[in-house]
Design an enzyme around this catalytic site. Structure first.
Site, PDB file in Angstrom:
ATOM      1  N   ASN A 403       0.841  -1.198   0.000  1.00  0.00           N
ATOM      2  CA  ASN A 403       0.000   0.000   0.000  1.00  0.00           C
ATOM      3  C   ASN A 403       0.878   1.250   0.000  1.00  0.00           C
ATOM      4  OD1 ASN A 403      -2.779   1.309   0.554  1.00  0.00           O
ATOM      5  ND2 ASN A 403      -1.495   2.176   2.167  1.00  0.00           N
ATOM      6  N   GLU A 404       0.657   2.114  -0.985  1.00  0.00           N
ATOM      7  CA  GLU A 404       1.240   3.449  -1.026  1.00  0.00           C
ATOM      8  C   GLU A 404       2.761   3.444  -0.900  1.00  0.00           C
ATOM      9  OE1 GLU A 404      -0.827   6.004   1.743  1.00  0.00           O
ATOM     10  OE2 GLU A 404      -2.625   6.045   0.484  1.00  0.00           O
ATOM     11  N   ASN A 455      -5.521   4.889  -4.378  1.00  0.00           N
ATOM     12  CA  ASN A 455      -6.074   5.706  -3.301  1.00  0.00           C
ATOM     13  C   ASN A 455      -6.057   7.157  -3.764  1.00  0.00           C
ATOM     14  OD1 ASN A 455      -6.079   3.352  -1.785  1.00  0.00           O
ATOM     15  ND2 ASN A 455      -4.279   3.894  -0.556  1.00  0.00           N
ATOM     16  N   TYR A 457      -7.555  11.257  -2.900  1.00  0.00           N
ATOM     17  CA  TYR A 457      -8.205  12.167  -1.962  1.00  0.00           C
ATOM     18  C   TYR A 457      -8.393  13.553  -2.559  1.00  0.00           C
ATOM     19  CZ  TYR A 457      -7.616   8.610   1.620  1.00  0.00           C
ATOM     20  OH  TYR A 457      -7.698   7.450   2.343  1.00  0.00           O
ATOM     21  N   TYR A 461      -6.871  16.294   0.540  1.00  0.00           N
ATOM     22  CA  TYR A 461      -5.470  16.709   0.601  1.00  0.00           C
ATOM     23  C   TYR A 461      -5.107  17.634  -0.557  1.00  0.00           C
ATOM     24  CZ  TYR A 461      -5.090  13.021   4.091  1.00  0.00           C
ATOM     25  OH  TYR A 461      -5.271  12.238   5.203  1.00  0.00           O
ATOM     26  N   GLU A 493      -9.259   3.691  -1.654  1.00  0.00           N
ATOM     27  CA  GLU A 493      -9.454   4.706  -0.619  1.00  0.00           C
ATOM     28  C   GLU A 493      -9.911   6.006  -1.263  1.00  0.00           C
ATOM     29  OE1 GLU A 493      -6.211   5.439   2.076  1.00  0.00           O
ATOM     30  OE2 GLU A 493      -5.683   3.301   2.232  1.00  0.00           O
ATOM     31  N   TRP A 538     -12.668   5.253   2.593  1.00  0.00           N
ATOM     32  CA  TRP A 538     -11.773   5.322   3.743  1.00  0.00           C
ATOM     33  C   TRP A 538     -12.408   6.273   4.763  1.00  0.00           C
ATOM     34  CZ3 TRP A 538      -8.144   2.159   5.129  1.00  0.00           C
ATOM     35  CH2 TRP A 538      -7.317   2.505   6.184  1.00  0.00           C
ATOM     36  N   LYS A 557     -11.715  10.190   9.359  1.00  0.00           N
ATOM     37  CA  LYS A 557     -12.399   9.912   8.093  1.00  0.00           C
ATOM     38  C   LYS A 557     -13.468   8.836   8.228  1.00  0.00           C
ATOM     39  CE  LYS A 557      -8.687  11.384   5.007  1.00  0.00           C
ATOM     40  NZ  LYS A 557      -7.704  11.727   6.049  1.00  0.00           N
TER      41      LYS A 557
END
Length: 582
Positions: A403-404, A455, A457, A461, A493, A538, A557
């Protein structure tokens, strides 16, 4: 790794859960001071549970903790093999039994077991001592102390305390059950099951049974009233196939589990038996469609964490029941074990209740310095442990291997291909992915995987407060992702923080209204694409993080608070998902 414990007419399990003595070892010198024989403390602590929220002075204790418990083992078990099993302890564990070092294990989220038979004093107290070292190091999994290399600074990881560089609290301690497992001297050590469907009605069950030592005698394998008999002559394993006519296939609506019972007999006497609950189902891709039992499905769901007040990451059946009940209440059908393998008990419950699960490794935030042969070998070991433990769960439909991470440097190419190849060599029946968190154009690793997970946002962000712009970017990025890779896409996410009880009209950041509008709008965009196979919000509930300027104690969140009470977004997404159910 041994099979999950069970008690029957031959096997037994003695729980060691409850209160243990506990001692802090702030200098990590306990062994040189003789802690392995007796720890210098009468303070008690509960197992399973993280130590951080049980005593105030342990909240930010990230060194070595020592546990001690006495257990009496009756002599009626003398002709058996006795294993000490720990369901999971974060992070590096060493185990002593009556002063003898019986084993050690690195990793916080998978079980380990050691043979203590030769060290038992029968019918009198025996001393179990476990040290757990939770120091945050660059080569831990997940990693810490890699601030200078971390590609995600948007969350405020830089300078946070404690200095783990992932967005959840690094709870320490024995987080899952501990027990003594009583086995016959010759026993079933492992079972592997792969299922298929023939002509829409016949279930096919291929199985492999492995014993702990060569065996001469008969083995029966039974499912419902169908029995296959085998005779082994000084052999360790066997393979076979069972077919079931008019089979009931495991699905979300009907998660039917068949008991597969294996028994060993010698000279007419049964010497071991193990029953594994299996689900007959298939998972596959047809172009951009994800198929369960040949039917297309869309993964509506959430990410979550093993996290609750006081317990930390401690396994508790009530939390499992509550979380999966909330997922069902929402109308969700799936989740990812973000960002580490969850407990055996969680997955057993998912099997029973038809929840689709993407099983994930603890490889969060890999950076360039991790791409070396030492870390690759460590990662292979963890993948092996995870697949070995979880391979028979029908609920697990895919593996996520990272992940990430920094998948934008040349060394990432071969590293992630190695992870994929290793996992595929262990399990060819499930698709495999990793999760990207930045623009996909420069990603060198995604091309190796069966489907693409991202993911995103936008609106949080980046583009904070600008939902129209954020939604347009998401729409375009999804199209670009599919255009570049030509594979099914899943958003693993997306979401926004909301402080429960904060309301704004018009919606603004941190209000329940903003979170609800962002999630519902972006879900509809994801759902509208012909090539998307899922959308996971998420996150299910608020959870504890390290301290930094963008986290008010918790990551907020959650669709639900940490106490599992719904925010507005939970009610709004429920309306959307319940309509899809119909």
């Amino acid at each position: 790794m041994m099979l999950y414990p069970q008690t029957n007419q031959i096997r037994s399990e003695i729980s060691l859960d409850g209160f243990w003595k506990f001692a802090k070892d702030e200098d990590n010198q306990g062994e040189t001071m003789g802690f392995q024989y007796s720890i210098p403390s009468d303070r008690e602590i509960a197992v399973p549970a993280s130590w951080n929220e049980q005593h105030q002075d342990l909240v930010h204790f990230f060194h070595t903790g020592w546990y001690e418990k006495e257990v009496i083992i009756p002599h009626l078990y003398k002709n058996h093999q006795i294993m000490l099993r720990v369901g999971g302890a974060n992070y590096y564990s060493r185990v002593w039994f009556n002063g003898n070092l019986v084993g050690e294990h690195e990793g916080g989220h998978l079980p380990f077991s050691f043979d203590i038979t030769d060290f038992i004093d029968w019918d009198v107290p025996n001393k179990v001592i476990i040290s757990v070292d939770v120091r945050i190091k660059p080569d831990s999994l997940p990693a810490g102390e890699v601030e200078s290399e971390h590609i995600i600074q948007k969350n405020g990881f830089k300078g946070q305390f404690p200095r783990n560089y992932y967005d959840f609290f690094p709870y320490g301690g024995i987080n899952r059950p501990v027990s003594l497992v009583v086995l016959p001297k010759t026993h079933i050590e492992d079972v592997t099951v792969v299922t298929d469907i023939i002509d829409d009605s016949v279930g096919m069950v291929d199985f492999n049974v492995t014993l702990n030592q060569p065996f001469t005698g008969s083995v029966s394998v039974m499912i419902e009233n169908k029995v296959e008999e085998f005779f082994l002559n000084n052999q360790l394993s066997l393979n076979g196939r069972l077919t079931i006519k008019d089979a009931k296939f495991w699905s979300m609506d009907n998660p039917h589990l068949y008991p597969l019972t294996i028994a060993l007999s010698q000279n007419g006497e049964k010497i071991d038996q193990y029953t594994l609950k299996i689900g007959i189902r298939t998972i596959a891709f047809d172009g951009d469609k994800l198929l369960l039992n040949g039917e297309p499905i869309f993964l509506r769901g959430v990410g979550l964490h093993e996290d609750f007040a006081v317990l930390g990451k401690g396994m508790h059946p009530a939390i499992i029941v509550k979380d999966l009940n909330l997922l069902d209440w929402l109308g969700g059908n799936s989740l990812r074990t973000s960002h580490y393998p969850y407990s055996d008990e969680f997955l057993n419950y998912a099997d029973e209740n038809g929840i689709l699960v993407i099983g994930e490794t603890p490889f969060v935030g890999f950076v360039e310095s991790h791409y070396n042969s030492t870390m690759e070998e460590k990662a292979h070991r963890v993948i092996s442990e995870m697949i070995q433990r979880d391979k028979n769960h029908p609920s697990i439909i895919a593996w996520s291997l990272a992940n990430e991470g920094n998948t934008f440097v040349p060394k990432a190419d071969g590293f992630y291909k190695s992870l994929y190849d290793h996992a595929k060599s262990l399990d060819q029946s499930r698709p495999i992915t990793i999760v990207n968190c930045l623009d996909v154009e420069g990603d060198v690793a995604l091309k190796h995987f069966d489907f693409v997970c991202i993911n995103r946002y936008y609106g949080w962000y980046t583009q904070p407060g600008l939902l129209d712009e954020a939604c347009e970017i998401l729409n375009n990025q999804l199209d670009l992702c599919h255009e570049l890779f030509g594979k099914p896409v899943m958003v693993t996410e997306f979401g926004a923080d909301a402080v429960a009880g904060m309301h704004m009209d018009p919606p603004e950041l941190f209000s329940e209204e903003y979170q609800a509008e962002m999630i519902t709008r972006q879900y509809q965009i994801i759902r509208s694409k012909s090539y998307t196979i899922g959308a996971h919000i998420w996150v299910l509930s608020d959870f504890k993080t390290s301290q930094n300027a963008k986290r008010v104690i918790l990551n907020r969140k959650g669709l639900f608070t940490r106490e599992r009470q719904p925010k507005l977004a939970a009610h709004e997404i429920k309306k959307v998902w319940k309509l899809e159910e119909k």
